[in-house]
Design a protein around this motif. Structure first.
Motif, PDB file in Angstrom:
ATOM      1  N   ALA A  30       0.833  -1.207   0.000  1.00 37.92           N
ATOM      2  CA  ALA A  30       0.000   0.000   0.000  1.00 37.92           C
ATOM      3  C   ALA A  30       0.870   1.261   0.000  1.00 37.92           C
ATOM      4  N   VAL A  31       1.959   1.251   0.775  1.00 38.14           N
ATOM      5  CA  VAL A  31       2.873   2.397   0.789  1.00 38.14           C
ATOM      6  C   VAL A  31       3.499   2.576  -0.593  1.00 38.14           C
ATOM      7  N   LEU A  32       3.921   1.479  -1.208  1.00 32.81           N
ATOM      8  CA  LEU A  32       4.535   1.562  -2.535  1.00 32.81           C
ATOM      9  C   LEU A  32       3.538   2.006  -3.601  1.00 32.81           C
ATOM     10  N   ALA A  33       2.291   1.544  -3.495  1.00 34.82           N
ATOM     11  CA  ALA A  33       1.263   1.978  -4.447  1.00 34.82           C
ATOM     12  C   ALA A  33       1.024   3.482  -4.332  1.00 34.82           C
ATOM     13  N   ALA A  34       0.950   3.980  -3.110  1.00 27.90           N
ATOM     14  CA  ALA A  34       0.787   5.429  -2.907  1.00 27.90           C
ATOM     15  C   ALA A  34       2.000   6.168  -3.460  1.00 27.90           C
ATOM     16  N   ALA A  35       3.200   5.617  -3.233  1.00 29.02           N
ATOM     17  CA  ALA A  35       4.420   6.262  -3.725  1.00 29.02           C
ATOM     18  C   ALA A  35       4.436   6.352  -5.245  1.00 29.02           C
TER      19      ALA A  35
ATOM     20  N   ALA B  47      -5.978  16.807 -10.736  1.00 27.65           N
ATOM     21  CA  ALA B  47      -5.749  16.828  -9.292  1.00 27.65           C
ATOM     22  C   ALA B  47      -6.695  15.862  -8.590  1.00 27.65           C
ATOM     23  N   THR B  48      -7.941  15.847  -9.013  1.00 23.79           N
ATOM     24  CA  THR B  48      -8.917  14.941  -8.409  1.00 23.79           C
ATOM     25  C   THR B  48      -8.553  13.485  -8.684  1.00 23.79           C
ATOM     26  N   LEU B  49      -8.105  13.200  -9.877  1.00 25.40           N
ATOM     27  CA  LEU B  49      -7.704  11.836 -10.234  1.00 25.40           C
ATOM     28  C   LEU B  49      -6.534  11.367  -9.368  1.00 25.40           C
ATOM     29  N   TYR B  50      -5.472  12.157  -9.297  1.00 28.81           N
ATOM     30  CA  TYR B  50      -4.308  11.769  -8.506  1.00 28.81           C
ATOM     31  C   TYR B  50      -4.630  11.736  -7.008  1.00 28.81           C
ATOM     32  N   GLY B  51      -5.390  12.704  -6.553  1.00 27.19           N
ATOM     33  CA  GLY B  51      -5.780  12.704  -5.144  1.00 27.19           C
ATOM     34  C   GLY B  51      -6.612  11.479  -4.800  1.00 27.19           C
ATOM     35  N   GLY B  52      -7.541  11.130  -5.680  1.00 28.00           N
ATOM     36  CA  GLY B  52      -8.397   9.957  -5.442  1.00 28.00           C
ATOM     37  C   GLY B  52      -7.622   8.653  -5.475  1.00 28.00           C
TER      38      GLY B  52
ATOM     39  N   SER C 132      -4.332   8.200  -4.962  1.00 23.51           N
ATOM     40  CA  SER C 132      -3.418   8.085  -3.821  1.00 23.51           C
ATOM     41  C   SER C 132      -4.199   7.873  -2.526  1.00 23.51           C
ATOM     42  N   LEU C 133      -5.379   8.487  -2.410  1.00 25.73           N
ATOM     43  CA  LEU C 133      -6.197   8.256  -1.219  1.00 25.73           C
ATOM     44  C   LEU C 133      -6.696   6.811  -1.172  1.00 25.73           C
ATOM     45  N   ALA C 134      -6.983   6.222  -2.334  1.00 25.55           N
ATOM     46  CA  ALA C 134      -7.398   4.811  -2.374  1.00 25.55           C
ATOM     47  C   ALA C 134      -6.264   3.901  -1.885  1.00 25.55           C
ATOM     48  N   ALA C 135      -5.043   4.173  -2.319  1.00 25.14           N
ATOM     49  CA  ALA C 135      -3.901   3.365  -1.870  1.00 25.14           C
ATOM     50  C   ALA C 135      -3.686   3.517  -0.366  1.00 25.14           C
ATOM     51  N   VAL C 136      -3.755   4.751   0.120  1.00 24.51           N
ATOM     52  CA  VAL C 136      -3.565   4.996   1.556  1.00 24.51           C
ATOM     53  C   VAL C 136      -4.708   4.360   2.352  1.00 24.51           C
TER      54      VAL C 136
ATOM     55  N   PRO D 143      -2.966  13.297  -0.008  1.00 24.53           N
ATOM     56  CA  PRO D 143      -4.052  13.249  -0.990  1.00 24.53           C
ATOM     57  C   PRO D 143      -5.254  14.105  -0.592  1.00 24.53           C
ATOM     58  N   LEU D 144      -5.504  14.228   0.700  1.00 30.81           N
ATOM     59  CA  LEU D 144      -6.602  15.090   1.128  1.00 30.81           C
ATOM     60  C   LEU D 144      -6.306  16.551   0.808  1.00 30.81           C
ATOM     61  N   GLY D 145      -5.038  16.942   0.935  1.00 33.88           N
ATOM     62  CA  GLY D 145      -4.649  18.303   0.549  1.00 33.88           C
ATOM     63  C   GLY D 145      -4.835  18.535  -0.939  1.00 33.88           C
ATOM     64  N   VAL D 146      -4.456  17.545  -1.745  1.00 38.21           N
ATOM     65  CA  VAL D 146      -4.649  17.655  -3.205  1.00 38.21           C
ATOM     66  C   VAL D 146      -6.134  17.779  -3.526  1.00 38.21           C
ATOM     67  N   LEU D 147      -6.946  16.926  -2.908  1.00 36.75           N
ATOM     68  CA  LEU D 147      -8.390  16.945  -3.184  1.00 36.75           C
ATOM     69  C   LEU D 147      -9.044  18.240  -2.695  1.00 36.75           C
TER      70      LEU D 147
END
Length: 181
Positions: free
Chosen positions: A49-54, A71-76, A78-82, A160-164
């Motif tokens: 999960a850490v590597l997927a977020a990375a 931004a929404t795509l990347y935030g979403g 990375s938030l899914a991985a986290v 990711p919450l900051g990005v979103l």
């Protein structure tokens, strides 16, 4: 301070998230290779999960989208991985909290399961837990490693919450009407 955070770009949030992923992996690998703690299957899933977020943070930092959609795509993503990491760490903590007579028996090693079973069955077996995942090998300030990992994922979720949040605050661009002669 919050005003300054609201003006961070996708790249800046992603680099912060990527740096924290690097810190989490450095601690995990240090505990394994220097501290001699062998990771259980749930620990390995938390590392995934850490590597997927990375990976998502890396792509987002390179791309640095300027629009709301990117931004929404990347935030979403990375938030899914986290969130996956949070769920696995939570499950790991739950297994560690079980009374000794309710702990599942130890299963085969992850390498063996990956060799003989389909991925879906491996994931199902690992998440159902095994005795080795219920063992508490290390405590720091009264928290086991999955507890610290859960805290790490909660801190990591800020990126990711900051990005979103910034994507939601961004005003859509309005193009000036084209005048025809």
């Amino acid at each position: 301070m919050t005003h300054a955070l609201s003006h961070l770009s996708v790249r800046q949030w992603s680099l912060a998230g990527l740096a924290f992923c690097g810190l989490m992996m450095a601690v995990a690998l240090g505990l394994e290779h220097i501290g001699g703690l062998e990771p259980c299957p749930l620990c390995i899933f938390q590392r995934v999960a850490v590597l997927a977020a990375a990976v998502v943070f890396t792509v987002a930092a390179i791309h640095n989208p300027r629009g709301r959609l990117g931004a929404t795509l990347y935030g979403g993503l990375s938030l899914a991985a986290v969130s996956g990491g949070i769920a696995v760490a939570w499950r790991h903590l739950w297994l560690q909290s079980l009374p000794a007579d309710e702990v599942p028996s130890c299963g085969p090693g992850l390498d063996y399961m990956m060799d003989i079973l389909p991925l879906r069955d491996v994931v199902s077996m690992v998440l159902s837990g095994s005795g080795e995942c219920a063992e508490v090998d290390f405590l720091l300030l009264g928290l086991s490693l999955p507890g610290w990992t859960l805290i790490g994922f909660l801190v990591l979720a800020l990126a990711p919450l900051g990005v979103l949040l910034n994507a939601c605050r961004e005003r859509p661009r309005v193009e000036a009407p084209v005048e025809t002669p």
